[in-house]
Design an enzyme around this catalytic site. Structure first.
Site, PDB file in Angstrom:
ATOM      1  CE1 TYR A  65      -4.061  -1.960   0.206  1.00  0.00           C
ATOM      2  CE2 TYR A  65      -2.657  -3.406   1.510  1.00  0.00           C
ATOM      3  CZ  TYR A  65      -3.812  -3.200   0.790  1.00  0.00           C
ATOM      4  OH  TYR A  65      -4.707  -4.218   0.628  1.00  0.00           O
ATOM      5  N   GLY A  66       1.767   1.383   0.965  1.00  0.00           N
ATOM      6  CA  GLY A  66       2.573   2.593   1.063  1.00  0.00           C
ATOM      7  C   GLY A  66       3.406   2.812  -0.188  1.00  0.00           C
ATOM      8  CG  ASN A 163      -5.623  -7.611   2.262  1.00  0.00           C
ATOM      9  OD1 ASN A 163      -6.526  -7.705   1.474  1.00  0.00           O
ATOM     10  ND2 ASN A 163      -4.812  -6.554   2.317  1.00  0.00           N
ATOM     11  CG  MET A 166     -12.452  -7.431   6.049  1.00  0.00           C
ATOM     12  SD  MET A 166     -12.545  -8.214   7.660  1.00  0.00           S
ATOM     13  CE  MET A 166     -13.968  -7.397   8.353  1.00  0.00           C
ATOM     14  CB  VAL A 294      16.307  -3.383  -0.755  1.00  0.00           C
ATOM     15  CG1 VAL A 294      17.249  -2.391  -0.075  1.00  0.00           C
ATOM     16  CG2 VAL A 294      15.799  -2.824  -2.075  1.00  0.00           C
ATOM     17  CD  GLU A 403     -11.382  -9.215  10.416  1.00  0.00           C
ATOM     18  OE1 GLU A 403     -11.271 -10.402  10.066  1.00  0.00           O
ATOM     19  OE2 GLU A 403     -10.531  -8.368  10.177  1.00  0.00           O
ATOM     20  CG  HIS A 488      -4.147  -6.510  11.245  1.00  0.00           C
ATOM     21  ND1 HIS A 488      -5.365  -6.355  11.876  1.00  0.00           N
ATOM     22  CD2 HIS A 488      -4.432  -7.069  10.038  1.00  0.00           C
ATOM     23  CE1 HIS A 488      -6.334  -6.804  11.094  1.00  0.00           C
ATOM     24  NE2 HIS A 488      -5.793  -7.252   9.982  1.00  0.00           N
ATOM     25  N   GLY A 516       3.268   0.796   6.832  1.00  0.00           N
ATOM     26  CA  GLY A 516       2.707   0.512   8.150  1.00  0.00           C
ATOM     27  C   GLY A 516       3.689   0.682   9.298  1.00  0.00           C
ATOM     28  CG  ASN A 526      -9.948  -5.016   9.485  1.00  0.00           C
ATOM     29  OD1 ASN A 526     -10.897  -4.532  10.093  1.00  0.00           O
ATOM     30  ND2 ASN A 526      -9.796  -6.289   9.321  1.00  0.00           N
ATOM     31  CG  PHE A 528      -5.897  -2.373   3.470  1.00  0.00           C
ATOM     32  CD1 PHE A 528      -6.622  -1.482   2.689  1.00  0.00           C
ATOM     33  CD2 PHE A 528      -6.327  -3.691   3.524  1.00  0.00           C
ATOM     34  CE1 PHE A 528      -7.765  -1.884   2.004  1.00  0.00           C
ATOM     35  CE2 PHE A 528      -7.467  -4.111   2.847  1.00  0.00           C
ATOM     36  CZ  PHE A 528      -8.190  -3.192   2.091  1.00  0.00           C
TER      37      PHE A 528
HETATM   38  P1  FAE Z   1       2.916  -4.532   2.655  1.00  0.00           P
HETATM   39  O1  FAE Z   1       1.596  -4.529   2.009  1.00  0.00           O
HETATM   40  O2  FAE Z   1       3.271  -5.673   3.546  1.00  0.00           O
HETATM   41  O3  FAE Z   1       4.017  -4.424   1.484  1.00  0.00           O
HETATM   42  C1  FAE Z   1       5.390  -4.528   1.726  1.00  0.00           C
HETATM   43  C2  FAE Z   1       6.056  -5.181   0.511  1.00  0.00           C
HETATM   44  O4  FAE Z   1       7.465  -5.037   0.621  1.00  0.00           O
HETATM   45  C3  FAE Z   1       5.785  -6.675   0.388  1.00  0.00           C
HETATM   46  O5  FAE Z   1       5.313  -6.968  -0.909  1.00  0.00           O
HETATM   47  C4  FAE Z   1       7.145  -7.312   0.662  1.00  0.00           C
HETATM   48  O6  FAE Z   1       7.356  -8.536  -0.046  1.00  0.00           O
HETATM   49  C5  FAE Z   1       8.105  -6.235   0.208  1.00  0.00           C
HETATM   50  N1  FAE Z   1       9.416  -6.290   0.863  1.00  0.00           N
HETATM   51  C6  FAE Z   1       9.688  -6.513   2.167  1.00  0.00           C
HETATM   52  N2  FAE Z   1      11.040  -6.455   2.404  1.00  0.00           N
HETATM   53  C7  FAE Z   1      11.597  -6.147   1.191  1.00  0.00           C
HETATM   54  C8  FAE Z   1      12.953  -5.945   0.781  1.00  0.00           C
HETATM   55  N3  FAE Z   1      13.975  -5.997   1.663  1.00  0.00           N
HETATM   56  N4  FAE Z   1      13.187  -5.711  -0.516  1.00  0.00           N
HETATM   57  C9  FAE Z   1      12.163  -5.650  -1.421  1.00  0.00           C
HETATM   58  N5  FAE Z   1      10.866  -5.835  -1.072  1.00  0.00           N
HETATM   59  C10 FAE Z   1      10.589  -6.071   0.220  1.00  0.00           C
HETATM   60  O7  FAE Z   1       3.165  -3.218   3.490  1.00  0.00           O
HETATM   61  N6  FAE Z   1      -5.626  -5.378   6.491  1.00  0.00           N
HETATM   62  C11 FAE Z   1      -6.831  -4.787   6.326  1.00  0.00           C
HETATM   63  O8  FAE Z   1      -6.934  -3.569   6.426  1.00  0.00           O
HETATM   64  N7  FAE Z   1      -7.940  -5.539   6.027  1.00  0.00           N
HETATM   65  C12 FAE Z   1      -7.893  -6.905   5.915  1.00  0.00           C
HETATM   66  O9  FAE Z   1      -8.909  -7.553   5.625  1.00  0.00           O
HETATM   67  C13 FAE Z   1      -6.644  -7.543   6.136  1.00  0.00           C
HETATM   68  N8  FAE Z   1      -6.537  -8.892   6.096  1.00  0.00           N
HETATM   69  C14 FAE Z   1      -5.301  -9.467   6.174  1.00  0.00           C
HETATM   70  C15 FAE Z   1      -5.178 -10.847   6.027  1.00  0.00           C
HETATM   71  C16 FAE Z   1      -3.922 -11.443   6.010  1.00  0.00           C
HETATM   72  C17 FAE Z   1      -3.800 -12.921   5.869  1.00  0.00           C
HETATM   73  C18 FAE Z   1      -2.758 -10.634   6.129  1.00  0.00           C
HETATM   74  C19 FAE Z   1      -1.389 -11.251   6.087  1.00  0.00           C
HETATM   75  C20 FAE Z   1      -2.875  -9.268   6.298  1.00  0.00           C
HETATM   76  C21 FAE Z   1      -4.131  -8.676   6.327  1.00  0.00           C
HETATM   77  N9  FAE Z   1      -4.269  -7.301   6.468  1.00  0.00           N
HETATM   78  C22 FAE Z   1      -5.502  -6.721   6.366  1.00  0.00           C
HETATM   79  C23 FAE Z   1      -3.101  -6.430   6.721  1.00  0.00           C
HETATM   80  C24 FAE Z   1      -2.664  -5.629   5.491  1.00  0.00           C
HETATM   81  O10 FAE Z   1      -2.539  -6.476   4.372  1.00  0.00           O
HETATM   82  C25 FAE Z   1      -1.333  -4.923   5.821  1.00  0.00           C
HETATM   83  O11 FAE Z   1      -1.561  -4.067   6.911  1.00  0.00           O
HETATM   84  C26 FAE Z   1      -0.797  -4.120   4.645  1.00  0.00           C
HETATM   85  O12 FAE Z   1      -0.564  -4.937   3.527  1.00  0.00           O
HETATM   86  C27 FAE Z   1       0.481  -3.400   5.027  1.00  0.00           C
HETATM   87  O13 FAE Z   1       0.786  -2.483   3.997  1.00  0.00           O
HETATM   88  P2  FAE Z   1       2.251  -1.926   3.831  1.00  0.00           P
HETATM   89  O14 FAE Z   1       2.272  -1.006   2.677  1.00  0.00           O
HETATM   90  O15 FAE Z   1       2.749  -1.446   5.144  1.00  0.00           O
END
Ligand code: FAE
Length: 547
Positions: A65-66, A163, A166, A294, A403, A488, A516, A526, A528
């Site tokens: 997301y970010g 995810n 939600m 990275v 939920e 989360h 995050g 939740n 995101f």
């Molecule tokens: P994120 O989406 O985790 O993206 C970070 C990316 O950076 C990933 O693709 C990594 O592979 C990549 N990465 C990490 N380290 C490196 C590196 N060294 N070099 C290159 N790439 C790298 O971060 N949230 C909701 O609001 N509603 C929901 O229904 C919900 N359900 C969920 C269900 C599950 C099973 C899971 C696991 C999470 C759920 N979440 C939900 C949480 C939500 O997906 C999470 O808060 C966000 O995805 C976080 O967003 P960020 O941009 O912080």
């Protein structure tokens, strides 16, 4: 997936020209049909992998997301952006014709570099249900730290790939506790609406909810919540609700109605691939290197930053190490990914001027799971949509928002299943473990006790009212609570502490956090939508003042 798939996920060079050309085809598909499938997304060619020695204006680490918000807004402002993603592109179908595998039949695509699944619901009637899988760069990482397993999405789209979609804006009265240094008026007037629009958030049609078989489990959840005096609220989602209606009517290929969620969703869910990342591709200014991780960022002699990147194959082995220079770097590797990188870089001397807040303020959003056994006259349905659409709100009185989650087993289980988000006050710290050459997190399983107590304010009361009991067979033998995981992760480079009030890292000009990791451990719902809205706010300021 074959080795040739691996190449198309970013291991082979594809010209920038071809990438940009492919952009047109994905947008054309979107214009023709509102129900763009992930299979359509597969028509888009993989991006060119970054070249060793390249010099680029902006490098974004991570495509969740970010990272997606940052890349889109920078590209729209005319800046060329390179996104680097350690996971796969997830744009190519496997031998079964589908990009993602099903929750009920996990294969190599399911887990990140594991030889056995690690399912959040690990047992049924006490019998373990995890199974052996080939080691592969699969979509869901169950990353083990002491005391907690942190689930994260891996691939282009980050957590949006795995995810439940939600998409919840916190109640306004709770915002001050979530991000105390941020102007709430600006967030609720501008950035939350912008994030909701960009993500394609919608809410289930209440009339359909009342009649469809696939939400019987949620109607049972509503009835029981209300009988105990708790408000049941509909929760918005990024799933295409019209598509789900067609699934139920048998006029569209099933996705949410056939168990797809945890290991990716092939049709109805609007992951970032269909929203921000589709818009990013349309700008023609962004390249994405998948299967690139990275490992280091440090000041470059001539200005900017030297970024070291390992290119990996689908076994997780490094096949090349590249060194590039970037004028500006955005850390968007997720709460854990960003925290681990910054903690290591500070401790090992690559970025020694980062301040002492790095690695601190990490929380699990108070996640805890439980199940309840219903009476035989309260069936929850053999057909369960994988997309949750409602929750029980006892935040103000008991510190818990639960939920009502599906148990999409395909058989009647008479079980109700819940993921609670609670006001858990405990916070962990990441530290560098030089001996083991890794970053540790000091979380303890006992720190979940406040979450269990808060969740019990809801479920003890419902059990007493209904004359029912907790399920003890879903997370082990005689284990009521799954208190060893989070979906989360939040914090580790907290806004206005490790960074300034817009995500600029203290100690280094041109380094930013935009994911995050900025949020201090809890969003009350939740996370995101809040991550996306905060990124929208911060990048607007950064573009206006730093570029
Ligand atoms: P994120 O989406 O985790 O993206 C970070 C990316 O950076 C990933 O693709 C990594 O592979 C990549 N990465 C990490 N380290 C490196 C590196 N060294 N070099 C290159 N790439 C790298 O971060 N949230 C909701 O609001 N509603 C929901 O229904 C919900 N359900 C969920 C269900 C599950 C099973 C899971 C696991 C999470 C759920 N979440 C939900 C949480 C939500 O997906 C999470 O808060 C966000 O995805 C976080 O967003 P960020 O941009 O912080």
């Amino acid at each position: 997936m074959s080795d040739s798939t691996m190449g198309r996920n970013g291991s082979e060079g594809v010209s920038r020209r071809r990438f940009i050309t492919g952009t047109g085809s994905i947008l054309g598909a979107m214009a023709l049909s509102a129900q763009v499938t992930a299979a359509h997304a597969a028509a888009a060619p993989a991006a060119a992998a970054i070249d060793d020695g390249a010099h680029i204006p902006v490098l974004v680490i991570g495509t969740g997301y970010g990272g997606s918000v940052a890349a889109l807004r920078l590209a729209q402002a005319g800046v060329s952006v390179q996104m680097v993603e350690m996971g796969m592109a997830w744009d190519t179908p496997g031998s079964d014709g589908k990009i993602f595998c099903n929750t009920t039949a996990p294969d190599n695509r399911s887990y990140w570099l594991r030889t056995k699944t690690k399912q959040p619901l690990s047992n049924f009637f006490g019998i373990p249900i995890d199974k052996s899988i080939p080691r592969y760069t699969g979509i869901l990482d169950a990353e083990d730290f002491s005391g907690i397993t942190v689930y994260q999405g891996r691939g282009v789209g980050g957590g949006s790939l795995v995810n439940g979609g939600m998409a919840v804006t916190p109640r306004r009265e709770n915002f001050g506790a979530i991000l105390p240094s941020v102007n709430a008026d600006e967030m609720y007037n501008t950035y939350y609406p912008r994030a909701n629009a960009g993500l394609g958030v919608g809410t289930i049609d209440p009339a359909w909810f009342d009649t469809t078989d696939c939400y019987q489990y949620a109607r049972v959840g509503r009835k029981q919540a209300q009988r105990s005096g708790f408000p049941f609220v509909f929760v918005p989602d990024v799933y295409d609700w019209d598509y789900m209606k067609q699934e139920a009517a048998g006029t569209a290929t099933k996705s949410a109605l056939t168990g797809e969620i945890l290991y990716g969703n092939n049709y109805g869910k609007k992951s970032l691939q269909k929203t921000y990342l589709a818009q990013i591709r349309a700008t023609g200014r962004v390249t994405i290197s998948a299967l690139h991780k990275v490992t280091s960022v440090s000041p470059a002699a001539g200005g900017g930053y030297t970024v070291v990147i390992d290119q990996i194959n689908t076994s997780g082995d490094t096949t090349a190490t590249k060194t590039v220079t970037a004028d500006k770097v955005f850390f968007a590797a997720g709460s854990v990914g960003t925290s681990k990188l910054l903690t290591k870089l500070k401790a090992t001397g690559a970025l020694p001027n980062l301040n002492s807040e790095i690695g601190k303020g990490w929380g699990d959003n108070g996640n805890v799971m439980c199940g309840r056994a219903n009476h035989i006259w309260d069936p929850t349905g053999a057909l369960q949509a994988t997309i949750p659409c409602g929750g029980i709100d006892n935040w103000a009185a008991g510190g818990a928002f639960a939920e009502v989650a599906p148990l999409p087993t395909g058989i009647e289980t008479f079980a109700s299943f819940y993921l609670s988000i609670t006001k858990n006050p405990n916070r962990g710290t990441f530290t560098w473990n030089a001996g083991a050459n890794r970053v540790d997190l000091d979380w303890q399983t006992a720190w979940k006790q406040p979450s269990i107590d808060m969740a019990k304010t809801i479920f003890d009361k419902i059990n007493a009212k209904e004359g029912t009991i907790y399920r003890t067979d879903l997370f082990g033998v005689y284990k009521v609570w799954n208190d060893t995981l989070t979906y989360h992760p939040l914090g580790g480079a907290v806004l206005n502490k490790a960074t300034d009030n817009y995500g600029r890292l203290h100690g280094y000009s041109g380094l930013y956090v935009i994911d995050g990791a900025l949020i201090p451990g809890n969003t009350s719902v939740n996370p995101f939508v809040t991550i996306t809205a905060l990124a929208e706010r911060n990048i607007e300021k950064i573009i206006a003042t730093d570029l």
